[in-house]
Motif scaffolding. Structure first.
Motif, PDB file in Angstrom:
ATOM      1  N   ILE A   1     -29.593  23.880  21.698  1.00  0.00           N
ATOM      2  CA  ILE A   1     -28.245  24.430  21.541  1.00  0.00           C
ATOM      3  C   ILE A   1     -27.248  23.354  21.115  1.00  0.00           C
ATOM      4  O   ILE A   1     -26.621  23.444  20.050  1.00  0.00           O
ATOM      5  N   VAL A   2     -27.095  22.307  21.934  1.00  0.00           N
ATOM      6  CA  VAL A   2     -26.023  21.329  21.722  1.00  0.00           C
ATOM      7  C   VAL A   2     -26.241  20.516  20.449  1.00  0.00           C
ATOM      8  O   VAL A   2     -25.357  20.435  19.583  1.00  0.00           O
ATOM      9  N   ILE A   3     -27.420  19.905  20.303  1.00  0.00           N
ATOM     10  CA  ILE A   3     -27.668  19.035  19.149  1.00  0.00           C
ATOM     11  C   ILE A   3     -27.663  19.806  17.831  1.00  0.00           C
ATOM     12  O   ILE A   3     -27.034  19.353  16.857  1.00  0.00           O
ATOM     13  N   PRO A   4     -28.330  20.973  17.718  1.00  0.00           N
ATOM     14  CA  PRO A   4     -28.223  21.724  16.458  1.00  0.00           C
ATOM     15  C   PRO A   4     -26.782  22.099  16.111  1.00  0.00           C
ATOM     16  O   PRO A   4     -26.400  22.044  14.933  1.00  0.00           O
ATOM     17  N   LEU A   5     -25.976  22.448  17.115  1.00  0.00           N
ATOM     18  CA  LEU A   5     -24.578  22.778  16.853  1.00  0.00           C
ATOM     19  C   LEU A   5     -23.816  21.554  16.356  1.00  0.00           C
ATOM     20  O   LEU A   5     -23.029  21.644  15.397  1.00  0.00           O
ATOM     21  N   LEU A   6     -24.042  20.394  16.974  1.00  0.00           N
ATOM     22  CA  LEU A   6     -23.375  19.168  16.533  1.00  0.00           C
ATOM     23  C   LEU A   6     -23.802  18.787  15.120  1.00  0.00           C
ATOM     24  O   LEU A   6     -22.983  18.304  14.321  1.00  0.00           O
ATOM     25  N   GLN A   7     -25.072  18.992  14.782  1.00  0.00           N
ATOM     26  CA  GLN A   7     -25.552  18.720  13.424  1.00  0.00           C
ATOM     27  C   GLN A   7     -24.804  19.581  12.404  1.00  0.00           C
ATOM     28  O   GLN A   7     -24.337  19.066  11.377  1.00  0.00           O
ATOM     29  N   LEU A   8     -24.700  20.858  12.696  1.00  0.00           N
ATOM     30  CA  LEU A   8     -24.037  21.782  11.770  1.00  0.00           C
ATOM     31  C   LEU A   8     -22.562  21.447  11.621  1.00  0.00           C
ATOM     32  O   LEU A   8     -22.026  21.452  10.510  1.00  0.00           O
ATOM     33  N   LEU A   9     -21.898  21.137  12.732  1.00  0.00           N
ATOM     34  CA  LEU A   9     -20.471  20.822  12.687  1.00  0.00           C
ATOM     35  C   LEU A   9     -20.219  19.520  11.931  1.00  0.00           C
ATOM     36  O   LEU A   9     -19.273  19.424  11.141  1.00  0.00           O
ATOM     37  N   ALA A  10     -21.061  18.511  12.175  1.00  0.00           N
ATOM     38  CA  ALA A  10     -20.890  17.226  11.487  1.00  0.00           C
ATOM     39  C   ALA A  10     -21.078  17.381   9.986  1.00  0.00           C
ATOM     40  O   ALA A  10     -20.288  16.865   9.183  1.00  0.00           O
TER      41      ALA A  10
ATOM     42  N   GLN B   1     -33.811  38.369  26.843  1.00  0.00           N
ATOM     43  CA  GLN B   1     -33.722  36.921  26.938  1.00  0.00           C
ATOM     44  C   GLN B   1     -33.006  36.346  25.726  1.00  0.00           C
ATOM     45  O   GLN B   1     -33.299  36.713  24.590  1.00  0.00           O
ATOM     46  N   ILE B   2     -32.043  35.466  25.982  1.00  0.00           N
ATOM     47  CA  ILE B   2     -31.438  34.640  24.943  1.00  0.00           C
ATOM     48  C   ILE B   2     -31.722  33.185  25.286  1.00  0.00           C
ATOM     49  O   ILE B   2     -32.246  32.885  26.368  1.00  0.00           O
ATOM     50  N   ILE B   3     -31.400  32.274  24.396  1.00  0.00           N
ATOM     51  CA  ILE B   3     -31.728  30.860  24.624  1.00  0.00           C
ATOM     52  C   ILE B   3     -31.069  30.340  25.890  1.00  0.00           C
ATOM     53  O   ILE B   3     -31.698  29.657  26.707  1.00  0.00           O
ATOM     54  N   LEU B   4     -29.802  30.669  26.088  1.00  0.00           N
ATOM     55  CA  LEU B   4     -29.087  30.181  27.270  1.00  0.00           C
ATOM     56  C   LEU B   4     -29.696  30.750  28.540  1.00  0.00           C
ATOM     57  O   LEU B   4     -29.832  30.038  29.547  1.00  0.00           O
ATOM     58  N   ASN B   5     -30.073  32.033  28.522  1.00  0.00           N
ATOM     59  CA  ASN B   5     -30.703  32.641  29.691  1.00  0.00           C
ATOM     60  C   ASN B   5     -32.025  31.965  30.035  1.00  0.00           C
ATOM     61  O   ASN B   5     -32.382  31.824  31.211  1.00  0.00           O
TER      62      ASN B   5
ATOM     63  N   LEU C   1     -22.331  26.007   6.482  1.00  0.00           N
ATOM     64  CA  LEU C   1     -21.523  27.174   6.822  1.00  0.00           C
ATOM     65  C   LEU C   1     -22.412  28.360   7.186  1.00  0.00           C
ATOM     66  O   LEU C   1     -22.166  29.060   8.182  1.00  0.00           O
ATOM     67  N   ALA C   2     -23.448  28.583   6.391  1.00  0.00           N
ATOM     68  CA  ALA C   2     -24.387  29.670   6.702  1.00  0.00           C
ATOM     69  C   ALA C   2     -25.103  29.409   8.025  1.00  0.00           C
ATOM     70  O   ALA C   2     -25.355  30.342   8.804  1.00  0.00           O
ATOM     71  N   GLY C   3     -25.415  28.136   8.296  1.00  0.00           N
ATOM     72  CA  GLY C   3     -26.067  27.796   9.554  1.00  0.00           C
ATOM     73  C   GLY C   3     -25.188  28.087  10.756  1.00  0.00           C
ATOM     74  O   GLY C   3     -25.659  28.592  11.781  1.00  0.00           O
ATOM     75  N   LEU C   4     -23.898  27.775  10.659  1.00  0.00           N
ATOM     76  CA  LEU C   4     -22.978  28.069  11.756  1.00  0.00           C
ATOM     77  C   LEU C   4     -22.832  29.574  11.966  1.00  0.00           C
ATOM     78  O   LEU C   4     -22.693  30.041  13.104  1.00  0.00           O
ATOM     79  N   ILE C   5     -22.841  30.321  10.870  1.00  0.00           N
ATOM     80  CA  ILE C   5     -22.759  31.782  10.996  1.00  0.00           C
ATOM     81  C   ILE C   5     -23.993  32.317  11.719  1.00  0.00           C
ATOM     82  O   ILE C   5     -23.894  33.164  12.612  1.00  0.00           O
ATOM     83  N   LEU C   6     -25.182  31.803  11.365  1.00  0.00           N
ATOM     84  CA  LEU C   6     -26.410  32.255  12.014  1.00  0.00           C
ATOM     85  C   LEU C   6     -26.536  31.738  13.437  1.00  0.00           C
ATOM     86  O   LEU C   6     -27.234  32.349  14.261  1.00  0.00           O
ATOM     87  N   PHE C   7     -25.885  30.633  13.730  1.00  0.00           N
ATOM     88  CA  PHE C   7     -25.974  30.053  15.073  1.00  0.00           C
ATOM     89  C   PHE C   7     -25.425  31.019  16.122  1.00  0.00           C
ATOM     90  O   PHE C   7     -25.912  31.052  17.260  1.00  0.00           O
ATOM     91  N   ILE C   8     -24.426  31.813  15.734  1.00  0.00           N
ATOM     92  CA  ILE C   8     -23.799  32.736  16.688  1.00  0.00           C
ATOM     93  C   ILE C   8     -24.761  33.834  17.129  1.00  0.00           C
ATOM     94  O   ILE C   8     -25.031  33.973  18.331  1.00  0.00           O
TER      95      ILE C   8
END
Length: 212
Positions: A107-116, A81-85, A55-62
């Motif tokens: 971006i994608v894999i860390p987000l999927l890890q946190l969500l899973a 600069q941000i990661i997407l840029n 949960l803390a990881g998802l909050i920091l992901f934003i």
């Protein structure tokens, strides 16, 4: 790591000795009698820790992905600069593969890890249905080694060293959030106990079948 059979036998990951699985108390290790390797263990409050970390990881992901990592000031012009840029800049420069890898691994894999992991820990902690628990567990175990935020952070630090003499740099909130996110993901990997989680998933499924 550990292979389960219908007879509740496990194979030692070091010497392949087949041993009957036994119950152990929280904080107690189960040791192979042949090679003394640790077969599995039970973590105290492991689910609650994973729930808090994910949960803390998802909050920091934003903020790590929305707020600037670096702001460069050159000749009176500012560029953030941000990661997407960063990925889009590489894409515009013709480096399609590198841009895709950054998008995927930073971006994608860390987000999927946190969500899973959030789905797994929430389902087990609150006793939800969790029909996709096994799929989420398999997915997380396959994705564990593919998140490379620390590599991206290392690249940012190298850029800071190279650019500090030719431009004025300001470290943004995104960089601090990214560093904290990497620490949390590392702690998640340390806290993650696959044997205990699989046991609780099987117990959760048996409980769900009783109420169906």
């Amino acid at each position: 790591m550990t292979a389960h059979t219908e007879d509740q036998l496990i194979a030692c990951h070091e010497c392949d000795l087949l041993i009957e699985e036994v119950e152990n108390q929280p904080g107690q290790d189960v040791i192979c009698p042949r090679c003394n390797a640790r077969l599995y263990y039970t973590t105290i409050n492991g689910i609650e820790r994973l729930l808090a970390l994910s949960l803390a990881g998802l909050i920091l992901f934003i903020p790590a992905n929305l707020f600037p990592i670096l702001t460069l000031k050159v000749f009176g012009q500012n560029q953030s600069q941000i990661i997407l840029n960063s990925a889009m800049s590489l894409f515009d420069g013709g480096l399609f593969l590198i841009a895709l890898l950054i998008m995927l691994f930073a971006i994608v894999i860390p987000l999927l890890q946190l969500l899973a992991l959030l789905y797994i820990s929430c389902s087990l902690h609150f006793g939800w249905g969790g029909r996709l628990l096994r799929q989420a567990m398999h997915s997380y175990q396959h994705l564990r080694g593919w998140g490379m935020l620390e590599i991206f952070l290392l690249g940012v630090l190298v850029s800071i060293i190279k650019l500090k003499d030719i431009a004025q740099l300001e470290i943004g909130l995104g960089l601090y959030s990214l560093a904290a996110l990497i620490i949390l993901i590392t702690l998640m990997g340390i806290t993650f106990n696959p044997h205990q989680l699989w046991q609780q998933i099987d117990h959760h499924r048996q409980q769900s079948k009783r109420y169906d």
